[in-house]
Design a protein around this motif. Structure first.
Motif, PDB file in Angstrom:
ATOM      1  N   MET A   1     -54.709  22.507 -58.953  1.00 39.48           N
ATOM      2  CA  MET A   1     -56.160  23.320 -59.246  1.00 39.48           C
ATOM      3  C   MET A   1     -57.236  22.113 -59.549  1.00 39.48           C
ATOM      4  O   MET A   1     -58.099  22.430 -59.378  1.00 39.48           O
ATOM      5  N   LEU A   2     -56.730  21.075 -60.135  1.00 39.44           N
ATOM      6  CA  LEU A   2     -57.748  20.004 -60.388  1.00 39.44           C
ATOM      7  C   LEU A   2     -58.204  18.996 -59.522  1.00 39.44           C
ATOM      8  O   LEU A   2     -59.172  18.660 -59.282  1.00 39.44           O
ATOM      9  N   GLN A   3     -57.133  18.600 -58.663  1.00 38.68           N
ATOM     10  CA  GLN A   3     -57.444  17.334 -57.654  1.00 38.68           C
ATOM     11  C   GLN A   3     -58.368  18.053 -56.472  1.00 38.68           C
ATOM     12  O   GLN A   3     -58.663  17.121 -55.764  1.00 38.68           O
ATOM     13  N   ASP A   4     -58.119  19.234 -56.179  1.00 42.32           N
ATOM     14  CA  ASP A   4     -58.676  19.641 -54.868  1.00 42.32           C
ATOM     15  C   ASP A   4     -60.405  19.814 -55.115  1.00 42.32           C
ATOM     16  O   ASP A   4     -61.180  20.263 -54.403  1.00 42.32           O
ATOM     17  N   ILE A   5     -60.693  19.700 -56.408  1.00 38.72           N
ATOM     18  CA  ILE A   5     -62.094  19.712 -56.752  1.00 38.72           C
ATOM     19  C   ILE A   5     -62.527  18.318 -57.320  1.00 38.72           C
ATOM     20  O   ILE A   5     -62.306  17.923 -58.441  1.00 38.72           O
ATOM     21  N   PRO A   6     -63.517  17.692 -56.448  1.00 41.31           N
ATOM     22  CA  PRO A   6     -63.774  16.489 -56.489  1.00 41.31           C
ATOM     23  C   PRO A   6     -64.978  16.362 -57.492  1.00 41.31           C
ATOM     24  O   PRO A   6     -65.814  17.423 -57.972  1.00 41.31           O
ATOM     25  N   GLY A   7     -65.080  15.415 -58.549  1.00 47.44           N
ATOM     26  CA  GLY A   7     -66.136  15.316 -59.490  1.00 47.44           C
ATOM     27  C   GLY A   7     -65.918  15.598 -60.700  1.00 47.44           C
ATOM     28  O   GLY A   7     -64.760  15.849 -61.009  1.00 47.44           O
ATOM     29  N   MET A   8     -67.001  15.540 -61.512  1.00 47.00           N
ATOM     30  CA  MET A   8     -66.688  15.754 -63.141  1.00 47.00           C
ATOM     31  C   MET A   8     -66.551  17.343 -63.287  1.00 47.00           C
ATOM     32  O   MET A   8     -67.110  18.182 -62.783  1.00 47.00           O
ATOM     33  N   LYS A   9     -65.461  17.552 -64.085  1.00 47.95           N
ATOM     34  CA  LYS A   9     -65.163  18.997 -64.294  1.00 47.95           C
ATOM     35  C   LYS A   9     -64.953  19.446 -65.834  1.00 47.95           C
ATOM     36  O   LYS A   9     -64.688  18.437 -66.622  1.00 47.95           O
ATOM     37  N   VAL A  10     -65.326  20.440 -66.101  1.00 48.85           N
ATOM     38  CA  VAL A  10     -65.044  21.316 -67.429  1.00 48.85           C
ATOM     39  C   VAL A  10     -63.959  22.182 -67.220  1.00 48.85           C
ATOM     40  O   VAL A  10     -63.861  22.834 -66.528  1.00 48.85           O
ATOM     41  N   LEU A  11     -62.711  22.141 -67.905  1.00 52.81           N
ATOM     42  CA  LEU A  11     -61.883  23.013 -67.937  1.00 52.81           C
ATOM     43  C   LEU A  11     -61.855  24.084 -69.018  1.00 52.81           C
ATOM     44  O   LEU A  11     -61.931  23.805 -70.068  1.00 52.81           O
ATOM     45  N   ILE A  12     -61.721  25.437 -68.488  1.00 52.34           N
ATOM     46  CA  ILE A  12     -62.048  26.295 -69.584  1.00 52.34           C
ATOM     47  C   ILE A  12     -60.645  27.348 -69.523  1.00 52.34           C
ATOM     48  O   ILE A  12     -60.254  27.733 -68.500  1.00 52.34           O
ATOM     49  N   LEU A  13     -60.302  27.418 -70.824  1.00 52.62           N
ATOM     50  CA  LEU A  13     -58.791  28.139 -70.955  1.00 52.62           C
ATOM     51  C   LEU A  13     -59.048  29.256 -71.984  1.00 52.62           C
ATOM     52  O   LEU A  13     -60.121  29.371 -72.867  1.00 52.62           O
ATOM     53  N   ASP A  14     -57.969  29.904 -72.001  1.00 53.16           N
ATOM     54  CA  ASP A  14     -58.037  30.991 -73.191  1.00 53.16           C
ATOM     55  C   ASP A  14     -56.719  30.679 -74.210  1.00 53.16           C
ATOM     56  O   ASP A  14     -56.120  29.645 -73.907  1.00 53.16           O
TER      57      ASP A  14
END
Length: 565
Positions: free
Chosen positions: A14-27
């Motif tokens: 989920m995370l490694q295929d999206i390069p750059g700075m990320k925000v992770l949004i969860l429930d």
């Protein structure tokens, strides 16, 4: 087939295929799923600089960040997403769901993405909390629902079953297997969950579950907690189970804020076999051996500390600086385990648990009604024994001797009511109504068939290595019956025309009403022995005696209310 590995793999992809700075949004559910599988430092390495809950997100626009959503595909979450996509805060939206999305939900998301910020929508089947390699929980809040007939509260009963089916389905989708399904005939809720799971896997989503066939299909067995009410009532004496019983574990975290003299950095600690090698080696050890192993760890740490104090050259200094992160980690680990064992020792002493537990184990494992009555009466008369320990002793006596000694049982009820201010009238009787001998399928005390009687006699003759850990949960017998092909069809029928051919190599046992860490230990030790059949244990929650009693009280309250109407 290790669950944690499967969940970690999903989160990693989920995370490694999206390069750059990320925000992770969860429930509220996926935050637990992620937190037990990934540490905060691991998320940082994947360039996740912010974690937010979908319910309480800030309004600040951050177009420089890419939003990675990982949510359960509930109608509430879809509506929240719809509103957030109408006024996007982030530059890109990558949407991942922990279970099967409906076509209508995909349509809603497509219609909402007017500004075309959504880059992908995917299903990653991690809709369960993998707390150990072979143990998962669904963290279901309304766990007491399993004790109530569906007619009492149909909406809650329906949502309880739906969540259980979703979680079980996700486990098999992650494993890429479709099982044959059996259930405990005596339990209406186990039957309903098994039937709904079969309907999903073999009818509604049969294409999704059409995996490559293997020689032996895996087995899903759905059983009811009420078949073994003894295990969650007992005090525990192995590390992981004991921490949960005396302090509490939630999503592999232990809250130590109420512990005397605990340092700030130890107020919440992580107990994970994936992240802590000492815990991994000792999680199933008994309290006595654990104490010795912690002493060894402390001695090793002191040696390292002393060697670090002898820094005399530049080389020594460089070596210390390079090893400092590891040294700090070891220092934190030593402090964590010493703090927990010290606190548990204090509670054991304060509540006289060694005396209480000896009587509990006798009630659970050995016959002898007269001696049991005397032992329980003596502890009820002891003012230093806590109310909750008195209640559990009477419950354990009642479950064992409900048919043999009704007069003595009534005497214990009266004594309990007069001694314990917190005692809820009728709670022990409600337990017997829920999980008494007439309701149970399994041979809880090993006294119904000759094989179990012989086994218990042999165990008694050999003696028990540790009087405090002699109890074996009913699950142990169930697993043995599966391995030997002796699980009776009349008690545990198959769903539909899908029967088991040969011995299953993979078995998932789901306990409606919750698992215990004692049962998880039974599964882990069996799997470590490598018998050719591998088990995974899952349930609606992870129980300790406090949670089991709370569920019982809540179910009793609702039952009384519905009967009064």
């Amino acid at each position: 087939m290790v669950l944690i590995t499967l969940v970690r793999d999903y989160i990693g992809r989920m995370l490694q295929d999206i390069p750059g700075m990320k925000v992770l949004i969860l429930d509220s559910s996926t935050v637990s799923i992620v937190s037990v599988a990934y540490s905060q430092s691991e998320l940082l390495k994947k360039e996740v600089f912010l974690v937010e809950l979908v319910d309480s997100m800030s309004k600040e626009t951050m177009t420089h960040l890419k939003a990675v959503y990982f949510l359960r595909p509930t109608s509430e979450n879809i509506q929240k997403l719809r509103r957030q996509l109408a006024n996007p805060r982030f530059g890109e939206y990558h949407l991942f769901f922990s279970n099967i999305l409906k076509i209508t939900q995909i349509q809603v998301l497509a219609d909402s993405d007017e500004q075309e910020v959504v880059h992908q929508v995917q299903e990653f089947f991690a809709d369960f909390c993998a707390i150990d390699p072979y143990h998962f929980t669904l963290n279901m809040q309304m766990n007491h629902i399993y004790m109530l007939p569906a007619v009492v509260d149909p909406p809650s009963s329906h949502s309880f079953c739906d969540r259980a089916v979703d979680g079980i389905a996700a486990v098999f989708l992650a494993l890429k297997r479709r099982p044959v399904i059996r259930y405990q005939r005596a339990s209406d809720i186990a039957k309903r969950i098994a039937q709904e799971t079969a309907k999903l896997m073999y009818e509604q989503e049969s294409g999704l579950f059409d995996f490559r066939r293997t020689e032996f299909s895996p087995l899903l067995l759905v059983i009811d907690r009420r078949d073994d009410p003894v295990t969650p009532l007992l005090n525990q004496w192995t590390y992981q189970a004991m921490v949960h019983e005396l302090i509490g574990i939630e999503d592999n975290k232990v809250d130590l804020r109420n512990t005397p003299k605990v340092s700030k950095d130890q107020q919440e600690v992580v107990l994970s076999s994936e992240q802590d090698s000492f815990f991994k080696s000792n999680m199933y050890e008994n309290f006595g051996d654990l104490g010795m192993n912690i002493k060894t760890m402390v001695d090793e740490f002191q040696q390292i500390t002393n060697s670090n104090q002898n820094i005399q050259t530049i080389e020594d200094m460089m070596k210390f600086v390079n090893n400092y992160p590891e040294y700090r980690k070891m220092q934190g680990n030593v402090s964590k385990h010493v703090t927990m064992v010290t606190e548990m020792s204090r509670i054991v002493e304060e509540r006289k648990l060694m005396i209480v537990s000896q009587t509990e184990q006798e009630l659970a494992c050995n016959g002898g009604q007269v001696a049991a009555f005397e032992a329980v009466t003596k502890l009820l008369n002891d003012e230093t024994i806590s109310d909750v320990d008195r209640l559990r002793l009477v419950m354990l006596y009642a479950l064992r001797y409900e048919k043999e000694s009704p007069v003595q049982l009534m005497q214990l009820f009266n004594k309990l009511a007069s001694h314990s201010a917190k005692y809820k009238p009728g709670l022990v009787q409600f337990l017997l109504k829920q999980a008494g001998i007439d309701k149970r399928t399994g041979d809880l005390y090993g006294n119904r068939d000759l094989l179990n009687i012989a086994r218990n006699m042999a165990r008694g003759l050999k003696g028990v290595e540790n009087v405090y850990t002699q109890h074996q949960p009913l699950l142990f017998q169930t697993m043995e019956s599966i391995i030997k092909g002796r699980l009776r069809d009349v008690d545990y029928p198959f769903i539909g025309n899908h029967f088991q051919q040969g011995r299953p190599q993979d078995v998932v046992i789901f306990i409606v009403g919750g698992t215990t860490y004692e049962e998880a230990r039974t599964v882990a030790l069996h799997n470590a022995a490598n018998s050719g059949t591998r088990f995974i244990l899952g349930g609606s929650v992870v129980l300790n005696s406090k949670r089991f009693l709370k569920d019982l009280e809540e179910a009793q309250r609702i039952s009384r209310t519905s009967n009064a109407v």
